[in-house]
Design a protein around this motif. Sequence first.
Motif, PDB file in Angstrom:
ATOM      1  N   PHE A   1       0.682  -1.080  -0.041  1.00 38.22           N
ATOM      2  CA  PHE A   1      -0.037   0.080   0.087  1.00 38.22           C
ATOM      3  C   PHE A   1       0.951   1.093  -0.068  1.00 38.22           C
ATOM      4  CE2 PHE A   1      -1.906   3.423   2.310  1.00 38.22           C
ATOM      5  CZ  PHE A   1      -3.272   3.668   1.613  1.00 38.22           C
TER       6      PHE A   1
ATOM      7  N   ASP B   1      -3.349   6.665  -0.006  1.00 39.20           N
ATOM      8  CA  ASP B   1      -5.008   6.839  -0.534  1.00 39.20           C
ATOM      9  C   ASP B   1      -5.018   8.331  -0.823  1.00 39.20           C
ATOM     10  OD1 ASP B   1      -7.832   7.503  -0.570  1.00 39.20           O
ATOM     11  OD2 ASP B   1      -8.140   5.552   0.506  1.00 39.20           O
TER      12      ASP B   1
ATOM     13  N   ARG C   1      -6.743   4.172  -3.966  1.00 36.61           N
ATOM     14  CA  ARG C   1      -5.787   3.641  -3.411  1.00 36.61           C
ATOM     15  C   ARG C   1      -4.835   3.300  -4.176  1.00 36.61           C
ATOM     16  NH1 ARG C   1      -7.154  -1.581  -2.257  1.00 36.61           N
ATOM     17  NH2 ARG C   1      -5.793  -1.722  -0.506  1.00 36.61           N
ATOM     18  N   TYR C   2      -3.621   3.657  -4.095  1.00 32.20           N
ATOM     19  CA  TYR C   2      -2.434   3.205  -4.812  1.00 32.20           C
ATOM     20  C   TYR C   2      -1.810   2.046  -4.275  1.00 32.20           C
ATOM     21  CZ  TYR C   2      -3.357   7.406  -7.354  1.00 32.20           C
ATOM     22  OH  TYR C   2      -4.158   8.655  -8.359  1.00 32.20           O
TER      23      TYR C   2
ATOM     24  N   THR D   1      -8.623   1.343  -7.210  1.00 30.67           N
ATOM     25  CA  THR D   1      -7.465   1.087  -6.928  1.00 30.67           C
ATOM     26  C   THR D   1      -6.842   1.233  -8.202  1.00 30.67           C
ATOM     27  OG1 THR D   1      -8.286  -0.466  -5.229  1.00 30.67           O
ATOM     28  CG2 THR D   1      -5.967  -0.601  -6.198  1.00 30.67           C
TER      29      THR D   1
END
Length: 457
Positions: free
Chosen positions: A321, A324, A329-330, A425
């Motif tokens: 992760f 955000d 979300r990246y 995402t």
Amino acid sequence: MTSESMSPRKRLVVLGGGESGVGAAILGKEKGMDVFLSDSGTIPAKYTDTLQAEQIPFEQGGHTESLILNADEVVKSPGIPPTAPIMVKIAGKGIPVISEIEFAGRYTDAKMVCITGSNGKTTTTLLTYHILREAGINVGLAGNVGRSLALQVAREHHDVYVIELSSFQLENMYDFKANIAVMLNITPDHLDRYDYKMQNYINAKFRIIRNQTPQDAFIFWQDDPVIQAQLRQITIEAAQYPFSDRFEEGVDAYVDAIDNLIINTPATSLSMPRKELSLHGLHNLYNSMAAGLSACLLNIRKEDIRRALEDFEGVEHRLEFVADIAGVRYINDSKATNVNSCWYALESMPEGKKVVLILGGKDKGNDYSEIEPLVRAKVKAIVAMGLHNEKILEFFEGKVPEIRDTHSLQDAVDACVDLAAPGDTVLLSPCCASFDLFKSYEDRGCRFKDAVKALEK
């Protein structure tokens, strides 16, 4: 003076001036050999400094044949293919060629836990090491992760080594033995190294069970069709410990009907709720099972195994992760350098077309059909990032709502920002090696994280 003391020292030539090569050179020096190291490229400064401090002769930027072809034995870096011109000449002279792991294994009686697989081996290796270290075992970490096994054998003492082994490292291992061998899975990878013949790659992977006896253990994924097909063709001496995501006859690790992870071995057995595992997703369940089985077979207390499976922190560049940002979300999965790795990443994503997927890089003979069903189900857009994206663009045309063609990381991230909506995402899981635009998958992952974090400013 005895005739033995008058005999010339063994001439050891090490090819490759990276972690494994410098470690092998130091071990050779410790054992009184006449050592020379040669690298056709540039050796990083930290390794040239070490070689100079150790007074080990070396060269870089090319190979001097007269200093190499007089070797009694050659230790080869795993990255050098057997087709390299210097390797062809070494073979022509009949000089034995071994790996650093093979060389180091001669000089230690430590237990060896060796882990291979097309995907998941780094996570499983680090998780196994974490369990053993937290349990108070004097354990070393080596192979594709950690420091050189040869260096540790030369300068330290460990009772157990946990070693990540690629097919390249397994190629030149002959007498080395794994006390516990783990095979997570086999899917097409590095086929350019194996004449584009899958069986050659499978054969290299299965060298991990070479020299095993009935006192040793072979841990493997029960439901891998390639592993199962190979097992029908060969005889295995070691005790077998298969694992699966569900109970099947004969499996030693599985998830039961009430979602508990069950591990059974003659040494130790344990049960714990699957939801308490620190690593999530089906692929990480398998990684946890393999690590847990290894620890059980080493008589680690079940309380220690349970606790370590609960508190392990994941691997950088593997479903990591990042941030955000504006509800998006990246995720950095730069370590996904083959199609099957990307499959695992997509499998762990929620249902619905919520993923913007970054693909691309140096293609190693990829077949994208393996991920097509997951892409159709979960991916709203693909951002191709590479010098040559034609294969990706052609394969996925019409299979996702939108595809963008980019040729730099910044352009790719900008495209993702344009395509992603709150709740989506952005997943960097490239399926490809990194060498077209980046130095390594680590470089690709770090630059992706930097570009994402710059969006917050």
